[in-house]
Design an enzyme around this catalytic site. Sequence first.
Site, PDB file in Angstrom:
ATOM      1  CG  ASN A  10      -1.795   1.177   1.476  1.00  0.00           C
ATOM      2  OD1 ASN A  10      -1.731   2.097   0.645  1.00  0.00           O
ATOM      3  ND2 ASN A  10      -2.034   1.261   2.832  1.00  0.00           N
ATOM      4  CD1 TRP A  11       3.191   0.923  -3.160  1.00  0.00           C
ATOM      5  CD2 TRP A  11       3.264   1.633  -4.529  1.00  0.00           C
ATOM      6  NE1 TRP A  11       4.757   0.379  -3.866  1.00  0.00           N
ATOM      7  CE2 TRP A  11       4.351   0.702  -5.253  1.00  0.00           C
ATOM      8  CE3 TRP A  11       3.511   2.881  -5.519  1.00  0.00           C
ATOM      9  CZ2 TRP A  11       4.404   0.465  -6.326  1.00  0.00           C
ATOM     10  CZ3 TRP A  11       3.879   2.154  -7.074  1.00  0.00           C
ATOM     11  CH2 TRP A  11       4.872   1.142  -7.075  1.00  0.00           C
ATOM     12  CE  LYS A  12       0.030   3.579   4.685  1.00  0.00           C
ATOM     13  NZ  LYS A  12      -0.224   3.554   6.223  1.00  0.00           N
ATOM     14  CG  HIS A  94      -5.899   2.241   5.371  1.00  0.00           C
ATOM     15  ND1 HIS A  94      -5.773   3.187   5.750  1.00  0.00           N
ATOM     16  CD2 HIS A  94      -5.261   1.486   5.008  1.00  0.00           C
ATOM     17  CE1 HIS A  94      -4.411   2.496   6.329  1.00  0.00           C
ATOM     18  NE2 HIS A  94      -4.168   1.773   5.454  1.00  0.00           N
ATOM     19  CD  GLU A  96      -3.458   5.868   6.424  1.00  0.00           C
ATOM     20  OE1 GLU A  96      -3.161   5.410   5.209  1.00  0.00           O
ATOM     21  OE2 GLU A  96      -1.873   5.041   7.746  1.00  0.00           O
ATOM     22  CD  GLU A 166      -3.885  -2.722   7.502  1.00  0.00           C
ATOM     23  OE1 GLU A 166      -2.364  -2.868   7.348  1.00  0.00           O
ATOM     24  OE2 GLU A 166      -4.407  -0.853   7.205  1.00  0.00           O
ATOM     25  N   GLY A 172       2.421   2.285  11.035  1.00  0.00           N
ATOM     26  CA  GLY A 172       2.851   2.797  10.366  1.00  0.00           C
ATOM     27  C   GLY A 172       3.901   3.362  12.447  1.00  0.00           C
ATOM     28  CB  SER A 213       4.845  -2.345  11.947  1.00  0.00           C
ATOM     29  OG  SER A 213       4.267  -0.958  11.747  1.00  0.00           O
ATOM     30  N   GLY A 234       2.544  -1.193   4.518  1.00  0.00           N
ATOM     31  CA  GLY A 234       2.610  -0.080   4.027  1.00  0.00           C
ATOM     32  C   GLY A 234       4.446   0.693   3.861  1.00  0.00           C
ATOM     33  N   GLY A 235       4.508   1.492   5.006  1.00  0.00           N
ATOM     34  CA  GLY A 235       6.022   1.898   4.461  1.00  0.00           C
ATOM     35  C   GLY A 235       6.999   0.932   4.636  1.00  0.00           C
TER      36      GLY A 235
HETATM   37  P1  PGA Z   1       2.163  -0.320   8.319  1.00  0.00           P
HETATM   38  O1  PGA Z   1       1.106   0.498   6.685  1.00  0.00           O
HETATM   39  O2  PGA Z   1       3.066  -1.654   6.879  1.00  0.00           O
HETATM   40  O3  PGA Z   1       3.473   1.426   7.622  1.00  0.00           O
HETATM   41  O4  PGA Z   1       2.100  -0.432   9.205  1.00  0.00           O
HETATM   42  C1  PGA Z   1      -0.482  -1.005   6.781  1.00  0.00           C
HETATM   43  C2  PGA Z   1      -1.204  -0.205   6.049  1.00  0.00           C
HETATM   44  O5  PGA Z   1      -1.364   0.894   6.616  1.00  0.00           O
HETATM   45  O6  PGA Z   1      -2.009  -0.646   5.407  1.00  0.00           O
END
Ligand code: PGA
Length: 250
Positions: A10-12, A94, A96, A166, A172, A213, A234-235
Amino acid sequence: MDKKPIIIGNWKMKLGIAESLELAKQLKHIPAKNVDVVVCPSFVSLSGVIDTLRHSSISVGAQDCFWESEGAFTGETSAAYLREIGASYVILGHSERRKYLGETDEMVHKKIKMALTAGLTPIVCVGETFEQRQEGSKDYVLIQQTVKALEGVPLGADQRVFIAYEPVWVIGSGQAIDPAEAAATHQVIRQSLFDIFPSSVVKSSFSIIYGGSVDANTVNDFTSLENTDGVLVGGASLTADSFRDIIQKA
Ligand code: PGA
């Protein structure tokens, strides 16, 4: 696990178009034999990333879609358009988006139906906040999110839905949760699916994955769990080196 684990990046809103294309180019030739790999760039990078990855084993997904197929919905993107451009997956609900855009379980429900209608595979995110966990309502929150998003969604025999657990407070943070807790939580989510779908449908159409994470050091702790079909990253999906390490360790 009899199925290949899925690794979803997930490149957000963290990579521009040039950066996304460069990353896609670097990922293109990564051997990914025993895993399914998906990357989810931002809308504006989708078409370029899809072109770049066309003859690779990596699939491409979007990070959201709208719940109507077309109409006067300024700024929104139709699942049908995403399919037309060549996306095969879409992340929905998601945390966010729930937090910053007020996305509700009802919206997620409508988006899942539209995504499936358009031929996209939904990756539905559920997760509790730290406060919900502290007050002991974690399981309740997850069951509500799962049931409200999915109850009554018609599923064809060849359609699949991924549910990504999640924990919001872990995203994050750099510290994934204990895999044993993920396994127990996935069981709670799976049980809530048995309440709203025939068991044959739960077994054939649903996959539960973990996100929060995940990196190369932890990916295997999750993909090796019996009731976990992959990870949402994500990251650690934002550079070719770290995503390659994750794919190779999975
Ligand atoms: P993260 O993000 O791996 O940076 O914790 C995961 C996500 O939000 O899908």
